[in-house]
Design a protein around this motif. Structure first.
Motif, PDB file in Angstrom:
ATOM      1  N   ALA A   1      -9.844 -35.615 -40.962  1.00 19.47           N
ATOM      2  CA  ALA A   1     -10.724 -34.533 -40.532  1.00 19.47           C
ATOM      3  C   ALA A   1     -11.934 -35.083 -39.781  1.00 19.47           C
ATOM      4  CB  ALA A   1     -11.173 -33.722 -41.739  1.00 19.47           C
ATOM      5  N   SER A   2     -12.509 -36.183 -40.257  1.00 21.47           N
ATOM      6  CA  SER A   2     -13.669 -36.780 -39.592  1.00 21.47           C
ATOM      7  C   SER A   2     -13.304 -37.291 -38.199  1.00 21.47           C
ATOM      8  CB  SER A   2     -14.225 -37.927 -40.440  1.00 21.47           C
ATOM      9  OG  SER A   2     -14.629 -37.469 -41.708  1.00 21.47           O
ATOM     10  N   VAL A   3     -12.150 -37.957 -38.104  1.00 20.27           N
ATOM     11  CA  VAL A   3     -11.694 -38.444 -36.798  1.00 20.27           C
ATOM     12  C   VAL A   3     -11.443 -37.281 -35.853  1.00 20.27           C
ATOM     13  CG1 VAL A   3      -9.829 -39.643 -35.593  1.00 20.27           C
ATOM     14  CG2 VAL A   3     -10.722 -40.560 -37.749  1.00 20.27           C
ATOM     15  N   LEU A   4     -10.826 -36.223 -36.406  1.00 18.52           N
ATOM     16  CA  LEU A   4     -10.562 -35.045 -35.590  1.00 18.52           C
ATOM     17  C   LEU A   4     -11.860 -34.448 -35.063  1.00 18.52           C
ATOM     18  CD1 LEU A   4      -8.610 -32.739 -34.618  1.00 18.52           C
ATOM     19  CD2 LEU A   4      -9.159 -31.598 -36.767  1.00 18.52           C
ATOM     20  N   LEU A   5     -12.860 -34.357 -35.952  1.00 17.93           N
ATOM     21  CA  LEU A   5     -14.147 -33.800 -35.535  1.00 17.93           C
ATOM     22  C   LEU A   5     -14.760 -34.643 -34.427  1.00 17.93           C
ATOM     23  CD1 LEU A   5     -16.356 -31.698 -36.004  1.00 17.93           C
ATOM     24  CD2 LEU A   5     -17.327 -33.199 -37.759  1.00 17.93           C
ATOM     25  N   GLY A   6     -14.658 -35.951 -34.570  1.00 11.11           N
ATOM     26  CA  GLY A   6     -15.206 -36.818 -33.531  1.00 11.11           C
ATOM     27  C   GLY A   6     -14.485 -36.660 -32.199  1.00 11.11           C
ATOM     28  N   VAL A   7     -13.146 -36.579 -32.252  1.00  5.72           N
ATOM     29  CA  VAL A   7     -12.364 -36.414 -31.023  1.00  5.72           C
ATOM     30  C   VAL A   7     -12.678 -35.086 -30.356  1.00  5.72           C
ATOM     31  CG1 VAL A   7     -10.015 -36.132 -30.121  1.00  5.72           C
ATOM     32  CG2 VAL A   7     -10.502 -37.921 -31.810  1.00  5.72           C
ATOM     33  N   VAL A   8     -12.694 -34.005 -31.155  1.00  8.62           N
ATOM     34  CA  VAL A   8     -13.001 -32.683 -30.592  1.00  8.62           C
ATOM     35  C   VAL A   8     -14.411 -32.666 -30.004  1.00  8.62           C
ATOM     36  CG1 VAL A   8     -13.372 -30.248 -31.158  1.00  8.62           C
ATOM     37  CG2 VAL A   8     -11.391 -31.459 -32.090  1.00  8.62           C
ATOM     38  N   GLY A   9     -15.368 -33.287 -30.717  1.00  4.86           N
ATOM     39  CA  GLY A   9     -16.742 -33.335 -30.212  1.00  4.86           C
ATOM     40  C   GLY A   9     -16.844 -34.072 -28.892  1.00  4.86           C
ATOM     41  N   ALA A  10     -16.125 -35.184 -28.789  1.00  5.78           N
ATOM     42  CA  ALA A  10     -16.155 -35.950 -27.543  1.00  5.78           C
ATOM     43  C   ALA A  10     -15.544 -35.159 -26.387  1.00  5.78           C
ATOM     44  CB  ALA A  10     -15.413 -37.269 -27.741  1.00  5.78           C
ATOM     45  N   VAL A  11     -14.422 -34.483 -26.655  1.00  3.85           N
ATOM     46  CA  VAL A  11     -13.776 -33.688 -25.604  1.00  3.85           C
ATOM     47  C   VAL A  11     -14.689 -32.563 -25.147  1.00  3.85           C
ATOM     48  CG1 VAL A  11     -11.845 -32.119 -25.121  1.00  3.85           C
ATOM     49  CG2 VAL A  11     -11.432 -34.266 -26.341  1.00  3.85           C
ATOM     50  N   ILE A  12     -15.308 -31.868 -26.120  1.00  2.59           N
ATOM     51  CA  ILE A  12     -16.197 -30.752 -25.777  1.00  2.59           C
ATOM     52  C   ILE A  12     -17.411 -31.259 -24.998  1.00  2.59           C
ATOM     53  CG2 ILE A  12     -17.672 -28.951 -26.739  1.00  2.59           C
ATOM     54  CD1 ILE A  12     -14.596 -28.476 -26.881  1.00  2.59           C
ATOM     55  N   MET A  13     -17.925 -32.405 -25.406  1.00  6.65           N
ATOM     56  CA  MET A  13     -19.084 -32.963 -24.698  1.00  6.65           C
ATOM     57  C   MET A  13     -18.729 -33.248 -23.233  1.00  6.65           C
ATOM     58  SD  MET A  13     -21.212 -36.441 -25.581  1.00  6.65           S
ATOM     59  CE  MET A  13     -21.518 -35.892 -27.256  1.00  6.65           C
ATOM     60  N   TYR A  14     -17.548 -33.835 -23.018  1.00  8.28           N
ATOM     61  CA  TYR A  14     -17.135 -34.196 -21.654  1.00  8.28           C
ATOM     62  C   TYR A  14     -16.889 -32.946 -20.804  1.00  8.28           C
ATOM     63  CZ  TYR A  14     -14.273 -36.054 -17.864  1.00  8.28           C
ATOM     64  OH  TYR A  14     -13.766 -36.362 -16.621  1.00  8.28           O
ATOM     65  N   VAL A  15     -16.083 -32.022 -21.337  1.00  7.55           N
ATOM     66  CA  VAL A  15     -15.737 -30.833 -20.567  1.00  7.55           C
ATOM     67  C   VAL A  15     -16.967 -29.939 -20.373  1.00  7.55           C
ATOM     68  CG1 VAL A  15     -14.289 -28.763 -20.490  1.00  7.55           C
ATOM     69  CG2 VAL A  15     -13.351 -30.914 -21.350  1.00  7.55           C
ATOM     70  N   GLY A  16     -17.781 -29.804 -21.427  1.00  5.76           N
ATOM     71  CA  GLY A  16     -18.962 -28.935 -21.330  1.00  5.76           C
ATOM     72  C   GLY A  16     -19.953 -29.444 -20.315  1.00  5.76           C
ATOM     73  N   ALA A  17     -20.181 -30.743 -20.282  1.00  7.25           N
ATOM     74  CA  ALA A  17     -21.115 -31.307 -19.316  1.00  7.25           C
ATOM     75  C   ALA A  17     -20.650 -31.044 -17.883  1.00  7.25           C
ATOM     76  CB  ALA A  17     -21.284 -32.800 -19.560  1.00  7.25           C
ATOM     77  N   ARG A  18     -19.335 -31.176 -17.655  1.00  9.54           N
ATOM     78  CA  ARG A  18     -18.799 -30.926 -16.317  1.00  9.54           C
ATOM     79  C   ARG A  18     -18.931 -29.453 -15.935  1.00  9.54           C
ATOM     80  NH1 ARG A  18     -15.819 -34.895 -13.898  1.00  9.54           N
ATOM     81  NH2 ARG A  18     -14.713 -33.317 -12.667  1.00  9.54           N
ATOM     82  N   GLN A  19     -18.743 -28.530 -16.914  1.00 12.61           N
ATOM     83  CA  GLN A  19     -18.869 -27.105 -16.611  1.00 12.61           C
ATOM     84  C   GLN A  19     -20.319 -26.718 -16.331  1.00 12.61           C
ATOM     85  OE1 GLN A  19     -16.969 -24.793 -19.704  1.00 12.61           O
ATOM     86  NE2 GLN A  19     -14.957 -24.984 -18.722  1.00 12.61           N
ATOM     87  N   ILE A  20     -21.268 -27.344 -17.065  1.00 10.48           N
ATOM     88  CA  ILE A  20     -22.686 -27.077 -16.789  1.00 10.48           C
ATOM     89  C   ILE A  20     -23.052 -27.575 -15.396  1.00 10.48           C
ATOM     90  CG2 ILE A  20     -25.060 -27.678 -17.439  1.00 10.48           C
ATOM     91  CD1 ILE A  20     -24.116 -27.752 -20.350  1.00 10.48           C
ATOM     92  N   ALA A  21     -22.563 -28.775 -15.052  1.00 11.66           N
ATOM     93  CA  ALA A  21     -22.843 -29.332 -13.725  1.00 11.66           C
ATOM     94  C   ALA A  21     -22.248 -28.467 -12.619  1.00 11.66           C
ATOM     95  CB  ALA A  21     -22.296 -30.746 -13.634  1.00 11.66           C
ATOM     96  N   ALA A  22     -21.089 -27.808 -12.936  1.00 11.93           N
ATOM     97  CA  ALA A  22     -20.445 -26.962 -11.923  1.00 11.93           C
ATOM     98  C   ALA A  22     -21.002 -25.554 -11.926  1.00 11.93           C
ATOM     99  CB  ALA A  22     -18.944 -26.927 -12.182  1.00 11.93           C
ATOM    100  N   GLY A  23     -21.985 -25.271 -12.808  1.00 13.05           N
ATOM    101  CA  GLY A  23     -22.588 -23.938 -12.858  1.00 13.05           C
ATOM    102  C   GLY A  23     -21.723 -22.914 -13.552  1.00 13.05           C
TER     103      GLY A  23
END
Length: 637
Positions: A265-287
């Protein structure tokens, strides 16, 4: 009928089949509490929704109040958050009070139900199941039920509800990020489902091991005098140590499985957090996503992931509860002794005519313990059963007390087949004095009155006087209120036996069973008690098992049982004159060669019971052994 003793291993059913079998029991527990549970779920919904107000307001706080400087919205936001927090606190308190207390009441109710059911199970069940195992079933196995009614189940359902709401909000904020996160979480949920299917048998095994340890510990403590008498403390210590080591190994296995799931569960949380961080940052940059929306998304993602994280703990608790219920279901599935559909006859009055008609009996269905036994015992008579150990005497008594049902033949009470008689109408007219006098950890008065709790004080004291209990009870400081200790440990064997006899006298039975009733008494005490027993036997159908044959010489009929069959029957004089098996048993017991004695009425003498100082040639009042030996020596000269 299978039992649950640790020494017997019933055929294992598939895990899913056992789970389906226990679901009706779960519904029986939850059904009567539907209203309370419904209220609990309403409170839970309010609690969870109010808990989402704070994270959802973050979007407006950042995008509208901070970035757009719309301070007019700040006050309503803060008041709304405060109000939601108060509501959340009140509903949390109410849930704990409502469900936690209900869960404890349920545990108490279930313990009472299991104990009552076990108490009504037949003797054959108790003979094959250790008392410590049953104690574990009553006290331990039901503990986990609190998670079905209490906060455990509510936390699980509430977490899933919160996760559902969070999932809707997340999809509205970002479909792409939510689809990725949901994919990872679905894979983890499937893995958890498989893991819990593996863990449940481990919890079942833990309950079994715990019952074994409890049973052995109860035996060891109960037999502490034997343990110390043989200096076996280290041996018992070793046995207990092996048991708790097995329990530790089982616990470590469950902890390892839980730790692996927590790690995943901890590894899963870390993986999901990393994916969300990457995708979310790109979506914010794209407006495509605002900063406030990203913060809100991150918070709601926590509400989606947190229930899955808590499933590891809550799911383990629920799995343990279901394993305990499976074991409880095994006990509750055993048929009660009084639920035999054949037992419909109510004996309103018992005269005491007992007939065995060609009775045969087997415990295991293979080897017959009794074979074709027939006899009649009339009211007011004494029937004695003698024979070597294992001959079938106790089994015969077990059939008379309806502890067992004949494999073949019939046992009749006043002409009625005992196997058709309701036990509550029969056993209330039985009186039993066993070789091992069992006393409860209460006062002398309470133990005597056990056979008739509604008896008056005068009746209790009268029974005590007849059984000579007053001779020692009056010498105690607290007299009849003296506590006898567990199993009567504070009294001598003879004192315990007198209380047991007083208990039988107070019951005023129509059928009396005496199993070595005077075995714990010295000769002087035996003579005194015989007077009480003589009173007790008047007008009653009495059965006596006695290894000291001198105590049953005045029986109306003596049945000599060997290898499950009656080989001789008659009075003491008739059997002695027969020079058969009874003659051998009687003379060997008195330590004199059989050829030194003549049958009654032949001019010689016979040995008698201890303490009988009268010498009557050829009669019941025979000389004691010392006098007999002197006569023998004189004749030899």
């Amino acid at each position: 009928m299978h039992t649950v003793d640790s020494d017997r291993k019933p055929a294992r059913r598939p895990s899913r089949e056992r789970l389906r079998a226990v679901l009706p029991q779960v519904w029986d527990l939850i059904g009567p509490r539907r209203g309370m549970l419904a209220l609990g779920f309403v409170l839970m919904v309010i609690n969870r929704v109010s808990g989402l107000v704070l994270p959802y307001s973050t979007k407006y706080l950042i995008d509208s109040v901070i970035i757009k400087h719309n301070t007019q919205l700040l006050k309503p936001l803060v008041l709304g958050v405060l109000a939601a927090t108060v509501v959340q606190g009140i509903t949390s308190f109410s849930l704990t009070q409502l469900l936690s207390k209900a869960a404890q009441r349920l545990i108490t109710e279930l313990r009472q139900k299991v104990q009552a059911h076990i108490g009504w199970l037949p003797i054959s069940f108790h003979d094959s199941t250790k008392s410590g195992v049953l104690v574990s079933r009553i006290m331990t196995d039901v503990e986990g039920v609190r998670n079905l009614i209490g906060t455990g189940l509510v936390d699980l359902v509430g977490g899933l509800l919160t996760a559902g709401i969070a999932l809707v909000v997340l999809f509205r904020i970002s479909t792409l990020m939510t689809a990725l996160a949901f994919g990872f979480l679905s894979c983890f949920a499937l893995a958890l489902y498989k893991a819990f299917g593996t863990i449940r048998p481990i919890f079942r095994e833990r309950g079994k091991i715990n019952a074994e340890i409890t049973g052995r510990l109860a035996e060891s403590l109960g037999g502490v005098r034997v343990v110390k008498g043989y200096h076996a403390e280290e041996r018992e210590e070793s046995v207990f140590a092996r048991g708790v080591q097995r329990l530790l190994d089982n616990v470590l296995r469950t902890l390892t499985a839980s730790s692996v799931m927590s790690l995943s569960a901890s590894v899963l949380l870390g993986v999901v957090g990393a994916v969300i961080m990457y995708v979310g940052a790109r979506q914010i940059a794209a407006g495509m996503l605002t900063i406030g929306g990203f913060f809100t998304y991150t918070l709601f993602l926590g509400f989606l992931v947190a229930p899955i994280m808590s499933i590891v703990q809550i799911g383990t608790q629920l799995t343990e509860a279901l394993a305990g219920l499976e074991r409880t279901h095994e006990i509750m599935s055993e048929r009660r002794e009084d639920h035999d559909p054949k037992r419909t006859v109510v004996l309103s009055e018992i005269r005491g005519n007992i007939d065995f008609e060609n009775v045969s009996f087997s415990y295991d269905g293979n080897r017959m313990v009794l074979s074709d036994v027939s006899f009649h015992a009339a009211p007011g008579t004494v029937t004695a059963l003698v024979g070597s150990s294992g001959s079938g005497k106790s089994t015969t008594i077990g059939l008379i007390t309806a502890f067992h049902v004949p494999t073949e033949g019939k046992v009749l009470v006043d002409g009625v087949d005992l196997s058709t008689v309701r036990l509550d109408s029969y056993r209330t007219r039985l009186g039993v004095v066993l070789q091992e006098s069992f006393l409860f950890d209460g006062s002398i008065r309470e133990n005597v009155a056990f056979s008739r709790p509604d008896a008056s004080e005068e009746d209790v004291l009268r029974a005590c006087r007849i059984a000579r209990v007053d001779e020692f009870a009056e010498s105690f400081v607290d007299k009849y209120d003296t506590v006898v200790g567990e199993r009567g440990v504070k009294l001598s064997g003879g004192q315990r036996q007198r209380i047991s006899i007083a208990r039988a006298i107070l019951a005023e039975p129509r059928i009396l069973i005496l199993d070595e009733a005077t075995s714990s008494l010295d000769s002087e005490s035996e003579q005194l008690i015989q007077q009480g027993l003589s009173y007790l036997m008047q007008g009653r159908t009495t059965f006596v098992i006695a290894h000291r044959l001198s105590t049953i010489r005045r029986a109306d009929e003596i049945l000599v049982i060997e290898q499950g069959q009656i080989v001789e029957r008659g009075t003491h004089e008739e059997l002695y004159a027969l020079r058969g098996r009874y003659y051998d048993l009687y003379t060997k017991q008195h330590g004199v060669e059989t050829n030194l004695f003549l049958a009654p009425g032949e001019g010689d003498v016979m040995p008698v019971s201890e303490g009988d100082g009268q010498s009557k040639p050829g009669g019941n009042g025979d000389p004691n052994l010392a006098d007999t030996l002197r006569l023998v020596r004189g004749n030899a000269r």
